[in-house]
Motif scaffolding. Structure first.
Motif, mmCIF file in Angstrom:
data_model
loop_
_atom_site.group_PDB
_atom_site.id
_atom_site.type_symbol
_atom_site.label_atom_id
_atom_site.label_comp_id
_atom_site.label_asym_id
_atom_site.label_seq_id
_atom_site.Cartn_x
_atom_site.Cartn_y
_atom_site.Cartn_z
ATOM 1 N N THR A 74 0.722 66.058 -5.050
ATOM 2 C CA THR A 74 -0.698 65.307 -4.842
ATOM 3 C C THR A 74 -0.515 64.789 -3.297
ATOM 4 O OG1 THR A 74 0.231 63.106 -5.465
ATOM 5 C CG2 THR A 74 -0.855 64.565 -6.998
ATOM 6 N N MET A 76 -0.731 65.664 0.627
ATOM 7 C CA MET A 76 -0.480 66.506 1.738
ATOM 8 C C MET A 76 0.394 66.419 2.823
ATOM 9 S SD MET A 76 -2.393 69.376 1.561
ATOM 10 C CE MET A 76 -1.928 70.836 3.007
ATOM 11 N N LEU A 131 -5.112 71.083 -8.221
ATOM 12 C CA LEU A 131 -4.949 70.831 -6.759
ATOM 13 C C LEU A 131 -3.780 70.804 -6.246
ATOM 14 C CD1 LEU A 131 -7.999 68.125 -6.490
ATOM 15 C CD2 LEU A 131 -8.067 70.802 -6.458
ATOM 16 N N ARG A 135 -3.040 72.933 -2.703
ATOM 17 C CA ARG A 135 -2.490 72.189 -1.553
ATOM 18 C C ARG A 135 -1.192 72.852 -0.861
ATOM 19 N NH1 ARG A 135 -3.019 67.645 -4.829
ATOM 20 N NH2 ARG A 135 -4.812 66.600 -4.369
ATOM 21 N N GLN A 138 -2.535 76.060 0.747
ATOM 22 C CA GLN A 138 -2.839 75.694 1.827
ATOM 23 C C GLN A 138 -1.979 75.260 2.992
ATOM 24 O OE1 GLN A 138 -6.097 72.743 0.851
ATOM 25 N NE2 GLN A 138 -7.618 74.549 0.580
ATOM 26 N N GLY A 139 -0.941 74.597 2.691
ATOM 27 C CA GLY A 139 -0.333 73.770 3.489
ATOM 28 C C GLY A 139 0.929 74.602 3.842
#
Ligand SMILES: NC(=O)c1ccc[n+]([C@@H]2O[C@H](COP(=O)([O-])OP(=O)(O)OC[C@H]3O[C@@H](n4cnc5c(N)ncnc54)[C@H](OP(=O)(O)O)[C@@H]3O)[C@@H](O)[C@H]2O)c1
Length: 247
Positions: A74, A76, A131, A135, A138-139
């Motif tokens: 959770t 980022m 999510l 994440r 994306q990260g």
């Protein structure tokens, strides 16, 4: 050390979330046994240290092959920090396994009924199960090598073609994870990164309970297969027991 310097030592580099217990820990074990380097991500350092000790004892992995990192999916900030570290040490990823997940509803808690489940439970479940993997993708996308594989650990409970009438938060979080899988598979095709979802089956872990049908060994099998096997070369699919499932 750079990745090019030690490329020949390991079959590849894999990040696994939720690595301190259950299916995630077993995925780490199987990857280590196959000669992969594993970056085991945990949200609790103490639980992580115990798991690492056990995995090292079981597989003989040394500090080069098995590395512990603290990542709450959770956060980022945690994921960016992992991405920076991977770049600094020169490790490109051949596999990202999004395994961490929660199942927050139960008959005992009275929230297994979709008419009773609280919005906060829905949000918490989505934040981790859907999510979290988003994440991570994306990260870490710039850390993943061409030809790399992303495996999202989903569930048959998220299958629209086989829905039940309970556990709405968990079910929809996994249905949405399946949608993330398909969209990302299309988005990352030009980078030659595959993205697949899979169901491990009903597995004896803290989440699955003692009466579940499968061992962690069986539960981890398709996940590791999707991450490593040459014949598992598709993208944008949903699998159980090394075979395609309906959405
Ligand atoms: N077991 C089954 O029958 C079954 C069936 C279908 C699908 N699955 C899926 O398989 C995956 C693994 O399940 P499991 O049975 O091994 O569950 P588990 O034994 O409950 O383990 C869950 C793992 O996820 C981690 N986790 C939870 N929230 C996290 C967060 N915010 N950040 C990072 N890590 C977090 C936990 O860490 P902590 O120890 O810190 O809590 C733990 O390592 C899940 O995605 C689950 O939905 C399981």
């Amino acid at each position: 050390m750079t990745d090019s310097a030690d490329k020949s030592t390991f079959k590849g580099n894999a990040v696994v979330t939720g690595a301190n217990r259950g299916i995630g820990m077993e995925v780490c074990r199987q990857l280590l046994q196959q000669g992969w380097r594993v970056i085991a991500c945990v949200r609790d350092q103490q639980a992580g240290a115990a798991a690492i000790k056990q995995l090292r004892a079981d597989t003989g992995a040394d500090a080069q092959q098995l590395i512990l990192r603290r990542v709450d999916v959770t956060s980022m900030t945690d994921i960016r920090s992992l991405s920076r570290w991977l770049a600094e040490v020169g490790f490109q990823l051949q596999a990202l396994i999004n395994n961490a997940g929660v199942f927050l509803e139960s008959a005992a808690a009275g929230n297994a009924d979709p008419l009773q489940v609280e919005v906060t439970t829905m949000l918490q479940t989505f934040n981790i199960n859907t999510l979290g993997p988003l994440r991570m993708v994306q990260g870490l996308v710039d850390n993943i090598a061409a030809g790399g594989r992303i495996v999202n650990v989903s569930s048959g409970m998220g299958q629209l073609s086989d829905m039940g009438d309970n556990h709405l938060a968990y079910r929809t979080s996994k249905t949405a994870l399946n949608a993330v899988t398909v969209v990302m598979a299309r988005r990352l095709a030009d980078r030659q990164i595959s993205v697949n979802a899979c169901c491990p089956g009903w597995v004896r872990t803290d989440m699955g309970g003692a009466h579940a049908e499968r061992s962690v060994d069986q539960g981890a099998d398709t996940i590791v297969w999707l991450a490593t096997a040459t014949e598992a070369d598709g993208s944008g699919g949903f699998y159980r027991d090394r075979a395609r499932l309906d959405w």
